[in-house]
Design a protein around this motif. Structure first.
Motif, mmCIF file in Angstrom:
data_model
loop_
_atom_site.group_PDB
_atom_site.id
_atom_site.type_symbol
_atom_site.label_atom_id
_atom_site.label_comp_id
_atom_site.label_asym_id
_atom_site.label_seq_id
_atom_site.Cartn_x
_atom_site.Cartn_y
_atom_site.Cartn_z
ATOM 1 N N ALA A 127 34.471 46.972 35.326
ATOM 2 C CA ALA A 127 34.418 46.567 33.923
ATOM 3 C C ALA A 127 33.060 46.912 33.314
ATOM 4 C CB ALA A 127 34.695 45.078 33.791
ATOM 5 N N ARG A 128 31.996 46.669 34.056
ATOM 6 C CA ARG A 128 30.658 47.020 33.555
ATOM 7 C C ARG A 128 30.549 48.523 33.305
ATOM 8 N NH1 ARG A 128 27.223 42.733 33.815
ATOM 9 N NH2 ARG A 128 27.624 41.111 35.380
ATOM 10 N N LEU A 129 31.088 49.322 34.216
ATOM 11 C CA LEU A 129 31.042 50.777 34.047
ATOM 12 C C LEU A 129 31.834 51.207 32.816
ATOM 13 C CD1 LEU A 129 31.499 51.895 37.771
ATOM 14 C CD2 LEU A 129 29.402 52.041 36.401
ATOM 15 N N ALA A 130 33.015 50.617 32.631
ATOM 16 C CA ALA A 130 33.834 50.955 31.471
ATOM 17 C C ALA A 130 33.140 50.552 30.177
ATOM 18 C CB ALA A 130 35.203 50.280 31.579
ATOM 19 N N MET A 170 36.374 46.083 49.310
ATOM 20 C CA MET A 170 37.268 45.446 48.344
ATOM 21 C C MET A 170 38.140 44.412 49.042
ATOM 22 S SD MET A 170 39.999 47.265 45.790
ATOM 23 C CE MET A 170 38.673 48.199 45.047
ATOM 24 N N SER A 171 38.372 43.282 48.408
ATOM 25 C CA SER A 171 39.116 42.196 49.028
ATOM 26 C C SER A 171 40.592 42.482 49.139
ATOM 27 C CB SER A 171 38.925 40.912 48.212
ATOM 28 O OG SER A 171 39.627 41.002 46.991
ATOM 29 N N GLY A 172 41.103 43.376 48.315
ATOM 30 C CA GLY A 172 42.532 43.623 48.262
ATOM 31 C C GLY A 172 43.235 42.722 47.279
ATOM 32 N N ARG A 173 42.519 41.747 46.710
ATOM 33 C CA ARG A 173 43.102 40.854 45.714
ATOM 34 C C ARG A 173 42.135 40.725 44.539
ATOM 35 N NH1 ARG A 173 47.509 38.176 47.370
ATOM 36 N NH2 ARG A 173 47.309 36.614 45.734
ATOM 37 N N PRO A 174 42.679 40.748 43.321
ATOM 38 C CA PRO A 174 41.788 40.679 42.160
ATOM 39 C C PRO A 174 41.145 39.314 41.958
ATOM 40 C CG PRO A 174 44.077 40.705 41.464
ATOM 41 C CD PRO A 174 44.085 40.962 42.939
ATOM 42 N N VAL A 175 41.819 38.237 42.436
ATOM 43 C CA VAL A 175 41.268 36.890 42.329
ATOM 44 C C VAL A 175 41.034 36.377 43.739
ATOM 45 C CG1 VAL A 175 41.589 34.552 41.475
ATOM 46 C CG2 VAL A 175 42.513 36.475 40.168
ATOM 47 N N HIS A 176 39.790 36.038 44.054
ATOM 48 C CA HIS A 176 39.451 35.549 45.379
ATOM 49 C C HIS A 176 39.885 34.105 45.564
ATOM 50 C CE1 HIS A 176 36.174 38.754 46.426
ATOM 51 N NE2 HIS A 176 37.315 39.289 46.015
ATOM 52 N N ALA A 177 39.909 33.687 46.824
ATOM 53 C CA ALA A 177 40.372 32.339 47.153
ATOM 54 C C ALA A 177 39.542 31.265 46.466
ATOM 55 C CB ALA A 177 40.354 32.145 48.670
ATOM 56 N N GLY A 178 38.275 31.563 46.210
ATOM 57 C CA GLY A 178 37.413 30.586 45.554
ATOM 58 C C GLY A 178 37.602 30.505 44.055
ATOM 59 N N GLY A 179 38.559 31.264 43.519
ATOM 60 C CA GLY A 179 38.821 31.225 42.085
ATOM 61 C C GLY A 179 37.877 32.090 41.275
ATOM 62 N N GLU A 180 37.393 33.172 41.889
ATOM 63 C CA GLU A 180 36.502 34.089 41.192
ATOM 64 C C GLU A 180 37.104 35.489 41.189
ATOM 65 O OE1 GLU A 180 32.852 33.849 43.309
ATOM 66 O OE2 GLU A 180 32.248 31.941 42.395
ATOM 67 N N LEU A 181 36.755 36.263 40.162
ATOM 68 C CA LEU A 181 37.210 37.646 40.101
ATOM 69 C C LEU A 181 36.530 38.469 41.183
ATOM 70 C CD1 LEU A 181 37.334 38.562 36.300
ATOM 71 C CD2 LEU A 181 39.242 38.108 37.837
ATOM 72 N N ASP A 182 37.262 39.432 41.692
ATOM 73 C CA ASP A 182 36.718 40.353 42.683
ATOM 74 C C ASP A 182 35.488 41.055 42.098
ATOM 75 O OD1 ASP A 182 36.261 42.208 44.650
ATOM 76 O OD2 ASP A 182 38.190 43.214 44.479
ATOM 77 N N PRO A 183 34.355 41.056 42.784
ATOM 78 C CA PRO A 183 33.156 41.736 42.276
ATOM 79 C C PRO A 183 33.379 43.217 41.985
ATOM 80 C CG PRO A 183 32.564 40.297 44.091
ATOM 81 C CD PRO A 183 34.066 40.314 44.043
ATOM 82 N N ASP A 184 34.263 43.867 42.735
ATOM 83 C CA ASP A 184 34.528 45.285 42.468
ATOM 84 C C ASP A 184 35.183 45.472 41.103
ATOM 85 O OD1 ASP A 184 33.460 46.214 44.848
ATOM 86 O OD2 ASP A 184 35.356 46.000 45.929
ATOM 87 N N LEU A 185 36.060 44.543 40.730
ATOM 88 C CA LEU A 185 36.693 44.607 39.412
ATOM 89 C C LEU A 185 35.638 44.411 38.322
ATOM 90 C CD1 LEU A 185 40.020 42.829 38.461
ATOM 91 C CD2 LEU A 185 38.126 42.981 36.866
ATOM 92 N N ILE A 186 34.754 43.461 38.544
ATOM 93 C CA ILE A 186 33.695 43.216 37.556
ATOM 94 C C ILE A 186 32.798 44.436 37.411
ATOM 95 C CG2 ILE A 186 31.672 41.793 37.023
ATOM 96 C CD1 ILE A 186 33.084 39.485 38.477
ATOM 97 N N GLU A 187 32.497 45.088 38.511
ATOM 98 C CA GLU A 187 31.653 46.283 38.451
ATOM 99 C C GLU A 187 32.360 47.401 37.686
ATOM 100 O OE1 GLU A 187 28.566 48.935 38.801
ATOM 101 O OE2 GLU A 187 28.626 46.755 39.025
#
Length: 455
Positions: free
Chosen positions: A20-23, A1-18
């Motif tokens: 969300a998919r599970l939910a 995990m990056s430790g931040r929900p929004v990465h430097a490149g302006g994308e959501l953390d993949p762990d957050l997206i995963e």
């Protein structure tokens, strides 16, 4: 995990997206749009489809009904009027609507804008009707409120109240001399650049938009009708994308030209009845304190649950728009995960008192739309719920008439735990009258009147 929900490149953390998919999967949600704002950086993603019968991919620009998140727009527009000196929060509604009335004559005369904004006006709140699509729809709806009974004493406790926002919307119409939708468009949507956010179906037919879904007999189906009555627009009528909601959240977190910081921040602080829990601001729901304080509002249009939650002390906001009836739990599950994963915030849980009696609260509790019964018998301690009527006309499928039953336990502080010890555990509160007896069950933020005492 990056430790931040929004990465430097302006994308959501993949762990957050995963997560969300599970939910989504657990809640059988066809589509979800997620937007995050953190330390000024924003990102969004769309998951799933807009419509199981005519599927298009959900994106950050897909329009959803955001439901009661609209209430915060209504309050913000009224705070603009306050800043301009045109209203005062302690003005009685009758200053602007001289013939305003609910069933209680005393309440009709003295209820204020603040009482309505803080859900402490006390009349029956689950009141919906279609008064047509003309510019007089909201005025006609306010005229029908004379039938609403008082369920809690005015100004003494809060109870989520949809019907409180009809007169608030009508006050905006009276002060501005224009229909509610025009007032919100020119005072909030246009200045914040929310191009494409709207109220009416004909305004979005050329856009990608989500339709609601529900579960029935083990399968997911379209929830109809899509549109709510025009009279409900101050209550929950805005249609917007997650990108729109993020722009609105940025204003609420960082400020903007449409409202000064003093009133913007005041709305996010406790403003409800002093004798009640400090859970309500001006149009916002509050939890926690300090850096962990959460300012939020949800929405629940037909089959389209939504959530906007902000942690001002962390410069963070998350918007979750969904198009499945399981989206409400999915959104809160995702919020809880985000709080823990990125900020180390664990939600507090009430202390269980499994051997404590519930005899003092057994009986029947009712709103205009729902009945609840607390029982203690050979089958154990249970809360039973049943539907008395649908909130929206011509719902297809109609709300299930099948009653539901969950186990309950007593917890500290007059709290009841529903489905205790399970992943579905929820809290309800007992509210007492001046003589100490239980008079209401506060469930899903609504104070439900006790109409019959067991025995």
């Amino acid at each position: 995990m990056s430790g931040r929900p929004v990465h430097a490149g302006g994308e959501l953390d993949p762990d957050l997206i995963e997560q969300a998919r599970l939910a989504m999967s657990r809640g059988d949600v066809p589509g979800m749009a997620i937007g995050v704002l953190h330390d000024g950086a924003a990102a969004s993603v769309g998951l799933g489809v807009t419509n199981i019968e005519h599927p298009l991919p959900v994106t950050g620009d897909t329009l959803f009904q955001i439901g009661s998140i609209t209430k915060t727009f209504t309050v913000t527009a009224l705070l603009q009027q306050l800043e301009q000196g045109r209203i005062d929060l302690d003005d009685p509604i009758r200053r602007f609507i001289p013939d305003f009335a609910v069933r209680d004559a005393d309440v009709s005369a003295k209820v204020t804008l603040r009482d309505c904004m803080t859900h402490s006006c006390g009349w029956e709140g689950e009141f919906f009707a279609n008064t047509g699509w003309g510019d007089d729809a909201l005025a006609a709806m306010v005229g029908r409120m004379s039938e609403l009974p008082q369920t809690t004493p005015i100004g003494q406790m809060w109870s989520y109240n949809n019907a409180a926002f009809y007169p608030l919307g009508r006050v905006l119409e009276v002060v501005e001399g224009a229909p509610f939708e025009q007032v919100i468009r020119r005072s909030i949507l246009e200045p914040l650049g929310l191009d494409g956010a709207c109220f009416f179906a004909h305004e979005l037919l050329h856009r990608s938009f989500a339709v609601g879904h529900t579960r029935r007999d083990g399968r997911t189906m379209i929830a109809r009708p899509w549109a709510m009555p025009r009279s409900s627009n101050p209550v929950g009528g805005i249609v917007a994308s997650v990108e729109h909601v993020l722009s609105y959240a940025r204003f609420q977190l960082e400020g903007g030209t449409i409202l000064g910081d003093s009133l913007r921040l005041a709305a996010q602080r406790p403003s409800g009845p002093a004798a009640d829990t400090a859970s309500v601001g001006l149009g916002w729901w509050l939890a926690g304190d300090g850096a962990d304080r959460v300012v939020e509002h949800g929405g629940g249009a037909n089959g389209q649950p939504a959530l906007l939650a902000m942690l001002p002390g962390r410069s963070f906001a998350i918007a979750v728009l969904t198009n499945g009836s399981g989206g409400w739990l999915a959104a809160h599950e995702l919020l809880a995960w985000v709080k823990q994963a990125y900020f180390g915030i664990e939600d507090a849980h009430a202390t269980r008192l499994p051997d404590s009696s519930i005899e003092d609260c057994t009986g029947v509790y009712e709103t205009m739309l729902d009945r609840y019964e607390i029982r203690e018998d050979d089958s154990g301690r249970t809360l039973r719920g049943s539907v008395l009527g649908d909130w929206l006309e011509d719902m297809d499928p109609p709300t299930s008439a099948e009653p539901w039953v969950v186990a309950i336990e007593r917890a500290a502080g007059d709290t009841l735990l529903m489905s205790p010890g399970t992943a579905s555990e929820q809290e309800a509160s007992l509210l007492r009258r001046s003589d100490g007896t239980v008079g209401w069950l506060r469930l899903h933020r609504r104070a439900v009147l006790r109409v019959h005492q067991a025995g």
